[in-house]
Design a protein around this motif. Sequence first.
Motif, mmCIF file in Angstrom:
data_model
loop_
_atom_site.group_PDB
_atom_site.id
_atom_site.type_symbol
_atom_site.label_atom_id
_atom_site.label_comp_id
_atom_site.label_asym_id
_atom_site.label_seq_id
_atom_site.Cartn_x
_atom_site.Cartn_y
_atom_site.Cartn_z
ATOM 1 N N ASN A 175 58.050 19.622 -39.555
ATOM 2 C CA ASN A 175 56.860 18.816 -39.300
ATOM 3 C C ASN A 175 55.570 19.617 -39.424
ATOM 4 O OD1 ASN A 175 58.456 16.524 -38.712
ATOM 5 N ND2 ASN A 175 58.860 17.339 -36.681
ATOM 6 N N GLN A 176 55.691 20.906 -39.711
ATOM 7 C CA GLN A 176 54.520 21.743 -39.953
ATOM 8 C C GLN A 176 54.600 22.403 -41.332
ATOM 9 O OE1 GLN A 176 53.202 24.275 -36.674
ATOM 10 N NE2 GLN A 176 54.412 23.070 -35.238
ATOM 11 N N SER A 224 49.473 10.797 -41.672
ATOM 12 C CA SER A 224 50.726 11.247 -42.270
ATOM 13 C C SER A 224 51.765 10.134 -42.342
ATOM 14 C CB SER A 224 51.283 12.424 -41.461
ATOM 15 O OG SER A 224 52.619 12.708 -41.819
ATOM 16 N N THR A 225 52.702 10.297 -43.270
ATOM 17 C CA THR A 225 53.839 9.378 -43.360
ATOM 18 C C THR A 225 54.649 9.359 -42.075
ATOM 19 O OG1 THR A 225 55.762 8.798 -44.706
ATOM 20 C CG2 THR A 225 55.384 11.136 -44.339
ATOM 21 N N GLN A 226 54.564 10.444 -41.290
ATOM 22 C CA GLN A 226 55.346 10.521 -40.062
ATOM 23 C C GLN A 226 54.809 9.625 -38.951
ATOM 24 O OE1 GLN A 226 55.270 14.829 -39.648
ATOM 25 N NE2 GLN A 226 57.408 14.895 -40.255
ATOM 26 N N LYS A 286 51.468 10.981 -54.282
ATOM 27 C CA LYS A 286 51.786 12.192 -53.513
ATOM 28 C C LYS A 286 53.021 12.875 -54.097
ATOM 29 C CE LYS A 286 52.103 13.727 -48.675
ATOM 30 N NZ LYS A 286 50.791 14.387 -48.638
ATOM 31 N N GLU A 294 55.705 15.835 -53.583
ATOM 32 C CA GLU A 294 56.264 16.740 -52.577
ATOM 33 C C GLU A 294 56.499 18.096 -53.218
ATOM 34 O OE1 GLU A 294 59.077 19.114 -50.632
ATOM 35 O OE2 GLU A 294 59.649 18.032 -52.453
ATOM 36 N N VAL A 314 49.235 7.455 -45.471
ATOM 37 C CA VAL A 314 50.391 7.744 -46.331
ATOM 38 C C VAL A 314 51.538 6.822 -45.922
ATOM 39 C CG1 VAL A 314 51.991 9.510 -47.150
ATOM 40 C CG2 VAL A 314 49.650 10.148 -46.495
ATOM 41 N N ARG A 353 60.907 12.645 -40.322
ATOM 42 C CA ARG A 353 60.871 13.144 -38.943
ATOM 43 C C ARG A 353 62.218 13.796 -38.608
ATOM 44 N NH1 ARG A 353 58.489 7.934 -35.958
ATOM 45 N NH2 ARG A 353 59.972 6.956 -37.361
ATOM 46 N N HIS A 409 43.101 11.500 -42.651
ATOM 47 C CA HIS A 409 44.245 10.867 -43.305
ATOM 48 C C HIS A 409 45.425 10.835 -42.337
ATOM 49 C CE1 HIS A 409 42.662 12.065 -47.588
ATOM 50 N NE2 HIS A 409 41.775 11.401 -46.874
ATOM 51 N N SER A 434 61.340 8.709 -42.569
ATOM 52 C CA SER A 434 59.944 9.120 -42.771
ATOM 53 C C SER A 434 59.711 10.606 -42.512
ATOM 54 C CB SER A 434 59.008 8.274 -41.896
ATOM 55 O OG SER A 434 58.874 6.977 -42.430
#
Length: 309
Positions: A91-92, A17-19, A150, A152, A40, A78, A15, A76
């Motif tokens: 980001n993790q 990611s949105t990033q 999705k 959050e 995403v 970031r 998949h 997004s």
Amino acid sequence: MFEIAKRICPEIERHISTQANNTNYATYHFWHTLGAKRVVSARELSMQEIKEIRANIPEDLEIETFVHGAMCISYSGRCLLSSYFTGRDANQGACTHPCRWKYAVVEEKRPGEYLPVYENERGTYIFNSKDLCMIEHIPDLLDAGIDSFKIEGRMKTALYVATVARTYRKAIDDYLEDPKLYEEHMPWYRTQIASCTYRQFTTGFFYGRSDENTQIYDNNTYVKEYTYLGIVGEVDAEGRCRIEQRNKFSVGEQIEIMKPDGQNVEVTVKRILNEDGEEQESAPHSKQILHVELEGGRAEAYDILRRKE
């Protein structure tokens, strides 16, 4: 890295990611040719733009879209603020939400002199977005061809995630069964969403560009109506449920069993026993393994126990 994952673990779905900045169907085609199963979408897309993507990508490529939760101030998601300030990398999955903090302005030639930014006596939270909530727009989300909703839940409790996921699941099922049933149950959906934690809500970018109405300027807090007590691990022959306690509760208190099918059962805590079978009047120690006897209803594995505040 994507090619390595494809070569070493070909049986695992990949998949995106949105990033990865997934804002148009050309991007979706790119990832599909590399073997992605799901992409995403960027949070900045409108409903119409998502529909356009769906109409121009292969049927077997799935679209996942954020429908509920905190909105990142950065494009997004970031963002480097959390990593810079606290060492916890957004980001993790470890974002500390520094966009919710209160800030002042410093002029470069006057270091140490903080110029306040005021909206009112509580200050101004200039990066602080309202939370996304699309529970009232399930028909539009389904019509857009979104395959996965999705939610959050970063840094949230299991109670928050369970409550929101359960509510969206029921809303989807109700609508697919009968749109009138979905409309009839709307007050219940709203009540459930508000019961776990409440911030003001927005529909984000789904129906147009955001404006000043999507921000919260006077505070940075959630209002909590329920306290998460624990998840039922198993239930013995006598009906006592085994939990790993998360917040204090006591014998005689009124609590709720929150069930996956949407039921909320009010019960009374009759007995609390520790792992050695010793009775105790309260459970003050977080993560203690307890066996709890309830009166007024029966808990089952994976039910959640909570207390209304």
